[in-house]
Design an enzyme around this catalytic site. Sequence first.
Site, mmCIF file in Angstrom:
data_model
loop_
_atom_site.group_PDB
_atom_site.id
_atom_site.type_symbol
_atom_site.label_atom_id
_atom_site.label_comp_id
_atom_site.label_asym_id
_atom_site.label_seq_id
_atom_site.Cartn_x
_atom_site.Cartn_y
_atom_site.Cartn_z
ATOM 1 N N ASP A 90 -5.315 21.487 -14.907
ATOM 2 C CA ASP A 90 -6.475 20.681 -15.200
ATOM 3 C C ASP A 90 -7.727 21.448 -14.679
ATOM 4 O O ASP A 90 -7.434 22.894 -14.657
ATOM 5 C CB ASP A 90 -6.313 19.435 -14.067
ATOM 6 C CG ASP A 90 -7.161 18.357 -14.458
ATOM 7 O OD1 ASP A 90 -6.813 17.154 -14.192
ATOM 8 O OD2 ASP A 90 -8.214 18.534 -14.970
ATOM 9 N N ARG A 133 -2.521 13.668 -7.811
ATOM 10 C CA ARG A 133 -3.256 13.396 -8.914
ATOM 11 C C ARG A 133 -2.434 13.816 -10.229
ATOM 12 O O ARG A 133 -2.255 14.827 -10.279
ATOM 13 C CB ARG A 133 -4.697 14.143 -8.954
ATOM 14 C CG ARG A 133 -4.711 15.509 -8.917
ATOM 15 C CD ARG A 133 -6.313 15.763 -8.803
ATOM 16 N NE ARG A 133 -6.320 17.087 -9.095
ATOM 17 C CZ ARG A 133 -6.438 18.068 -7.949
ATOM 18 N NH1 ARG A 133 -6.177 17.638 -6.827
ATOM 19 N NH2 ARG A 133 -6.481 19.335 -8.289
ATOM 20 N N ARG A 149 -3.570 17.224 -4.955
ATOM 21 C CA ARG A 149 -2.925 18.491 -5.746
ATOM 22 C C ARG A 149 -2.151 17.397 -6.905
ATOM 23 O O ARG A 149 -1.644 16.610 -6.697
ATOM 24 C CB ARG A 149 -2.202 19.203 -4.929
ATOM 25 C CG ARG A 149 -1.204 20.103 -5.767
ATOM 26 C CD ARG A 149 -0.379 20.931 -4.796
ATOM 27 N NE ARG A 149 0.785 21.636 -5.440
ATOM 28 C CZ ARG A 149 1.375 22.597 -5.011
ATOM 29 N NH1 ARG A 149 1.420 22.912 -3.747
ATOM 30 N NH2 ARG A 149 2.388 23.298 -5.835
ATOM 31 N N HIS A 150 -2.096 18.469 -8.064
ATOM 32 C CA HIS A 150 -1.018 17.898 -8.978
ATOM 33 C C HIS A 150 0.344 18.308 -8.550
ATOM 34 O O HIS A 150 0.779 19.492 -8.765
ATOM 35 C CB HIS A 150 -1.280 19.003 -10.499
ATOM 36 C CG HIS A 150 -2.567 18.687 -11.227
ATOM 37 N ND1 HIS A 150 -2.823 17.034 -11.692
ATOM 38 C CD2 HIS A 150 -3.872 19.185 -11.191
ATOM 39 C CE1 HIS A 150 -3.982 17.210 -11.945
ATOM 40 N NE2 HIS A 150 -4.799 18.327 -11.980
ATOM 41 N N VAL A 151 0.891 17.449 -7.902
ATOM 42 C CA VAL A 151 2.578 17.577 -7.455
ATOM 43 C C VAL A 151 3.336 16.153 -7.508
ATOM 44 O O VAL A 151 2.658 15.114 -7.347
ATOM 45 C CB VAL A 151 2.083 18.119 -6.090
ATOM 46 C CG1 VAL A 151 1.884 17.154 -4.933
ATOM 47 C CG2 VAL A 151 3.701 18.610 -5.510
#
Length: 406
Positions: free
Chosen positions: A398, A106, A164-166
């Site tokens: 986030d 995301r 995950r933010h990745v």
Amino acid sequence: MMKNFGNSPPHNSNNHQTPNHIRERHHRKHGLLCALPWRFSLRGYGFCMAALFLFCFGSLCYQLNGGAPRILLDIRQYLGESTYLNDHGPPAQRVLPFPSQVVYNRVGKCGSRTVVILLRLLAEKHKFNLVSSDIHNKTRLMKQEQVDLVKNISKIPQPFLYTRHVHFMNFTRFRIEQPVYINIIRDPINRFLSNYFFRRFGDWRGEQNHLIRTPGMKDDERYLDINVCILENYPECSNPRVFYIIPYFCGQHPKCRDPGVWALERAKQNVLENYLLVGILEELEDVLLMLERLLPHYFSGVLDIYKSPEYRKMGNLTGTVRKHTPTLEALQVLYHRMRYEYEFYDFIRDQFHLMKKKIGLRSTSHPPAYPPDFLRELALRTPEPLDEDEELDSDLEDANSWLVHP
């Protein structure tokens, strides 16, 4: 010629056999067959057919599930584990007939908290494994970190959805099956504004949550006017910090962090080759409908949940507070710095509309929030950022830590 020595006329001995003689000879002739139990009652015949049906049905279930039924394994364990696992190993993993490995890497401030709330409800409804990472400020990974993360993801029981933010990772590079990728982006300037004010003032979940998230931020930075930040070229409002969306799709290569054509084209290629769907937040209901059609085992009924009053009450808490629009001059400067981001956003929007058309979904698209005609892109030369140590990607932060699913 035989002579008749008696007074009686000749006769055929077979014609004078008694019924007992006939039965005796018949029994001798068929004695072997009569020894077998060929005679069944109707009830016995039905029982045999039912047993045969159950055997065939059980065998079919065994093959479809890729192994023995659970009850047989439980019985075997109850009778004694013996050497079954030693001899045969663990039961074969079930091969699912639909995409059973989904990764949602995301992008920050692109509706990800809204989607994660929906995913939590959907995971409970459809019984898939949702793993939402609580790591929000580490999107670029070293090679060994990539190896560890890829292996950990591949070990999640299927079906699963990992989020995950990745930045994008190529699983096949490490000889592991590539999962299905999905994502959502939004207008780059709107994303930047949402992130700028969220870091300073949080959202409607609590007036003090921004102080918890950024406790080290000084008041002069917290209350810095966004126009000053943009026009005076503060690091937070300049490249490479505003080059944010493209690296999520370009990947982990060092050149993906540099604003330019190389990163842009690689991001486009990865979208075409590795992503099932990349939607745009401005058309979120259409995105959810597409996900429901493409991944029904994950997203079936998502629109009903999204439109329900209970969800609306939760979703309203994710809106950023104190957000306002910069001046036209500041928007023009920011748009010029984000020209690659906007080229990628336009590409994604066109691809999304093309997919909707192929599926037969009537488009409810909206015009861009900041079209080029409005911004009148200027021939500006963006100066270098102020000399200041590059901070960690705190703008990637986030508010999903409260939605972690173990």
